[in-house]
Design an enzyme around this catalytic site. Structure first.
Site, short mmCIF file in Angstrom:
data_model
loop_
_atom_site.label_atom_id
_atom_site.label_comp_id
_atom_site.label_asym_id
_atom_site.label_seq_id
_atom_site.Cartn_x
_atom_site.Cartn_y
_atom_site.Cartn_z
N GLU A 141 -2.48 -3.69 7.07
CA GLU A 141 -3.59 -4.62 7.29
C GLU A 141 -3.73 -5.70 6.24
OE1 GLU A 141 -5.58 -1.14 4.95
OE2 GLU A 141 -3.98 -1.39 6.42
N GLU A 159 0.84 -1.19 0.00
CA GLU A 159 0.00 0.00 0.00
C GLU A 159 0.88 1.24 0.00
OE1 GLU A 159 -3.69 2.17 2.38
OE2 GLU A 159 -2.81 0.35 3.21
N GLU A 178 -5.49 -2.48 12.88
CA GLU A 178 -5.24 -3.33 11.72
C GLU A 178 -6.19 -4.52 11.68
OE1 GLU A 178 -3.47 -1.86 9.66
OE2 GLU A 178 -2.52 -0.45 11.02
#
Length: 891
Positions: A269, A126, A303
């Site tokens: 996550e 990410e 998370e």
């Protein structure tokens, strides 16, 4: 200044990706020097999108080995390869694409994609790291089922992890082995993860609310197994809380957390395989403070909660980032508050919740409020960006959470939960937008209040800035009537200044209490819903002019303008039954007086006597024995310099620091006897516990110690040295160490610094604490910091170490960074440029230290501006950092 800029991506230009990629199979031949990845993609042309027959995939820092389409090896005329994309021409409506490529993890200092940390391999995808692993449609709205095969040398990488459920493991020839993983839930590429290395594992079998057995695992470096118990306990608490509060269960057979030493962020996550900065996993009483324990619980909760708010329902594009982050921050704040209050009597539970709310709001004001005043000001859903990694901001996260909290306030717990249920019912397995979330909440609101809607509320997603709410109160003693008029204003800020914008009113919930002159409530607490530029409310049966208790529990992220008289603030500070606004009144008294004293200091270089109102208010809190210790510690904390500086028309950091130093000294001197008694009354003998009761006592005790050290009280040095030498937990040890380094004499602080490092050099996270304490000391200037960076334990390649030294100096050492010779600013620009060549994401974050340059007094702003220009003209500056400094210089 460089004139070229990155390509601006605009929300209004969003188009669906023209292909579906329902499945992807990945085969990794893992090696630190050269990893080969074979990807097999099934692609299907979308029927609702009219495009050419070309398939465009993202890819960076990769070497192409081979490319096949439907079993046929493609020639170089059948595809186009650039530094950023792989375009396959003439792709049929349904096809199978096989790509073989390589990457070099050991050369990847950006820590995005597949990289090396110590002897381990990690991924961080990410927002756009997957394209550094293999070519793919690296965007959140392309969701695929992943099947992953990992192969590596068993001696180098004995553990091979990826998302989802483990299918099988087997031995291969030549000392290699293999593991196969399958994630049954479609996910975007940013949630993909791989971990390979040698770890110890703490695991726990438990059952979900529906009775399904699941496995929880926490992996960390060999030798740290005694520091993962709290992380495991926090994970199970998060699992239970999500089941109870939101009815959401873990959906996989296992849930894994892995601690990484080198990590740009706090945690990630990835579906079923969360990768964490080790600082948010490893803890025991000897190595971690109370704050560390609470942060670990909060981040693990955050998370884990992403499993539903971010993974099962993800964001359509990066403009919608707050859809998952703002919502999940709200959820982790609620989790932390519930955990702090768990098992406590009602009064103590309310105090624990108030402490958590105060801490959350302080974080917002110190990070997000300045952002709203600076060049990067943007709505929680930005309209454009050049580098998305620059928009992982306090606005998206913290203000995004406050926007969710306002919805919770407006709907109430029951309707909010119904809205969450409807959101998952509508969108499970989809990539959606903030509007989709609001639509679900509006549906829930109208089930109980058909006349209400969230139409005006949507402006929070479209408009930037911190609204200012002016309050006028009028009282008619004859009619026994009080009228309260609220007026809102929020001029264009940040990116809004670049194009004409007509700001619309926000929907602002303002929770209000009215108190008489003894502090008793004159009417029930009410939440006023300000939806227009100005509105008036009438309260009857109010016999005396009330003192308003405004924005209780911080019901909206706004600034309140009300002409409080000193006696009104004193009343609220002493008697308000709302814990948040009682604390707020004390902070307002202190901030007002500090600004006035700072202005006098600037004009006369002389510190006036401590204001009587500030002294009296602070003293009352010190003597308020009926209050919880943790809450009293917040009441007695003088506002941080940054918070006060931000309120000045022309920010004067050294004057505020000087004033704050003198105030602490005078308070410590005047109240030495009471502070000594407070210290002794809040000792916590026996076994360590991070729970709110003992943690609050330690906070109050150690705050008393800092005031005594600041006052140079004759007993303070011995008391602090004794605590430093004999502390039974890191909270007390660090408190004493910090007091010795920041306020002790050179005869005390130098030996303490040597002793602390000798005792803890084997633990890298504790060494980070040592570095940070030294770097933020007011005694540390650029020369001392340069020496600190020459220490063999310092490295620019570890983000935690950089944060502990460079960031700590530039952001927490007011005296050193803002030294009048300007060396601090030159040092800052040096480090931005040095980091930019290694890790542009971290460099861009450090560059934001200069965001507020134009708001400082002239001698500061001129020097900061010069260093910003120096950074901007650097010939090889990354797009990340260039966007930050360009926007700052545009002011």
């Amino acid at each position: 200044m460089r004139t070229e800029t990155g390509i601006t991506i605009r929300r209004e230009d969003y188009q669906p990706y023209p292909f579906l990629i329902p499945t992807i199979e990945l085969e990794f031949e893992l090696s630190a020097e050269r990893t080969q990845v074979r990807s097999r993609l099934v692609v299907e042309r979308r029927k609702d999108v009219l495009i050419s027959s070309d398939l465009i995939l993202n890819g960076e820092d990769l070497t192409l080995v081979s490319l096949e389409l439907n079993g046929v090896v493609l020639s170089q005329t059948q595809y186009t390869l650039t530094e950023a994309t792989l375009t396959v021409h003439n792709v049929p409506d349904r096809a199978e694409l096989v790509i073989v490529g390589t990457c070099q993890p050991a050369q990847n200092t950006s820590l995005s994609g597949l990289y090396v940390s110590g002897k381990h391999l990690f991924t961080q995808c990410e927002p756009q790291g997957f394209r550094r692993i293999t070519w793919f449609a690296d965007r959140p709205d392309v969701m695929s089922i992943y099947r992953v095969t990992l192969r590596a040398s068993r001696s180098e990488f004995p553990l091979l992890l990826s998302n989802g459920n483990l299918l099988q493991q087997r031995e291969l020839e030549a000392g290699r082995h293999e593991a196969q993983w399958h994630d049954p839930f479609a996910k975007p590429s940013y949630l993909f993860a791989v971990v390979a290395g040698d770890f110890v594992c703490r695991e726990h079998h438990t059952r979900t609310a529906s009775g399904r057995e699941v496995l929880l695992q926490v992996y960390s470096d060999v030798g740290t197994e005694d520091q993962t118990e709290w992380a495991m306990e926090s994970l199970e608490r998060a699992l239970r809380w999500d089941e109870t509060r939101f009815g959401l269960e873990l959906d996989l057979d296992r849930f894994m957390i892995v601690a990484a030493r080198d990590f740009n962020m706090g945690a990630m996550e990835n579906k079923g395989l969360n990768i964490f900065n080790a600082a948010y996993v490893l803890a025991n009483p000897n190595t971690a403070t109370d704050g560390n324990f609470q942060a670990i619980e909060s981040v693990i909760g955050h998370e884990y909660f992403h499993n539903w708010t971010g993974n099962r329902v993800t964001c359509r594009d990066w403009f919608e980032l707050s859809l998952k982050e703002g919502l999940t921050v709200f959820r982790d704040q609620e989790f932390t508050a519930d955990m702090m209050a768990a098992g406590l009597p009602a009064t103590e539970a309310a105090s624990a919740r108030a402490v958590q709310r105060i801490d959350d709001v302080m974080g917002l004001r110190l990070s997000q409020y300045p952002e709203d005043r600076g060049p990067m000001a943007h709505p929680i859903r930005p309209e454009s960006y050049q580098e998305i990694s620059n928009f992982y901001t306090a606005t998206v996260y913290s203000k995004g959470a406050e926007v969710i909290r306002m919805m919770h306030t407006l709907l109430g717990e029951q309707a909010f939960r119904a809205g969450m249920d409807e959101y998952f019912r509508r969108h499970d397995g989809q990539a959606v937008t903030c509007d989709d979330f609001i639509n679900a909440m509006q549906w829930a609101l109208q089930q109980t209040a058909p006349q209400k809607n969230l139409d005006v509320f949507r402006h929070w997603y479209r408009q930037a800035g911190t609204p200012r709410v002016s309050v006028q109160l009028q009282h008619d003693p004859v009619a026994k009537r009080c009228t309260v008029t609220l007026t809102q204003d929020c001029p264009a800020v940040g990116v809004e200044k670049a194009s004409p914008i007509v700001k619309q009113p926000f929907h602002i919930p303002v929770t209000l209490g009215l108190l008489d002159d003894t502090g008793k409530s004159l009417s029930p607490q009410v939440t006023l819903e300000l939806k227009e530029a100005s509105q008036t409310w009438v309260f009857d049966n109010i016999s005396t002019r009330p003192t308003p208790s405004l924005l209780r529990n911080f019901s909206a992220p706004v600034l309140i303008d009300y002409a409080y008289q000193d006696q009104e603030l004193a009343l609220l500070s002493a008697h308000d039954d709302n814990a948040f606004t009682r604390w707020e009144a004390g902070q307002e008294i202190a901030s007002r007086k500090m600004i006035a004293l700072a202005q006098a200091w600037r004009q006369h270089a002389k510190f006036e006597e401590l204001d009587p109102l500030l002294a009296k208010s602070w003293s009352a809190s010190l003597l308020a024995k009926d209050l919880d210790a943790g809450y009293r510690a917040r009441l007695l904390s003088i506002p941080p310099s940054h918070a006060v500086i931000e309120r000045m028309a022309h920010m004067d950091p050294l004057a505020v620091l000087e004033v704050r130093t003198r105030i602490r000294e005078q308070l410590g001197t005047t109240h030495a006897a009471t502070l000594l008694n407070t210290y002794q009354a809040n000792l916590t003998p026996g076994q360590y516990s991070p729970s709110p009761g003992p943690a609050g006592k330690r906070a109050l005790k150690n705050l008393a110690l800092t005031y005594l050290m600041a006052s140079k009280h004759p007993e303070a040095a011995n008391l602090t040295q004794t605590q430093f030498r004999h502390a039974t937990n890191m909270t007390d040890r660090m408190a004493a160490f910090t007091a010795l380094i920041h306020d002790g004499s050179s005869e005390l602080n130098a030996p303490a610094a040597t002793q602390f490092y000798e005792d803890w050099q084997h633990d890298q996270l504790v060494v980070d604490k040592w570095f940070s304490t030294l770097a933020s000391s007011p005694r540390t200037g650029v020369n001392e910091l340069t020496g600190l960076m020459a220490h063999p334990a310092f490295t620019m390649r570890n983000p935690n170490r950089v944060r502990a030294v460079v960031f700590a100096f530039c952001m927490s050492n007011t005296r050193g960074f803002h030294a009048q010779d300007g060396q601090g600013y030159h040092f800052w620009s040096d480090q931005v440029l040095a980091l930019d060549a290694i890790n542009p994401e971290i460099a861009a974050r450090l560059a934001r230290v200069g965001d507020q340059w134009a708001r400082f007094i002239p001698e500061v702003s001129q020097r900061l501006h010069a260093q910003l220009e120096r950074i901007a003209t650097h010939p090889t500056l990354s797009r990340n950092t260039l966007e930050i400094v360009s926007k700052a210089l545009s002011l």
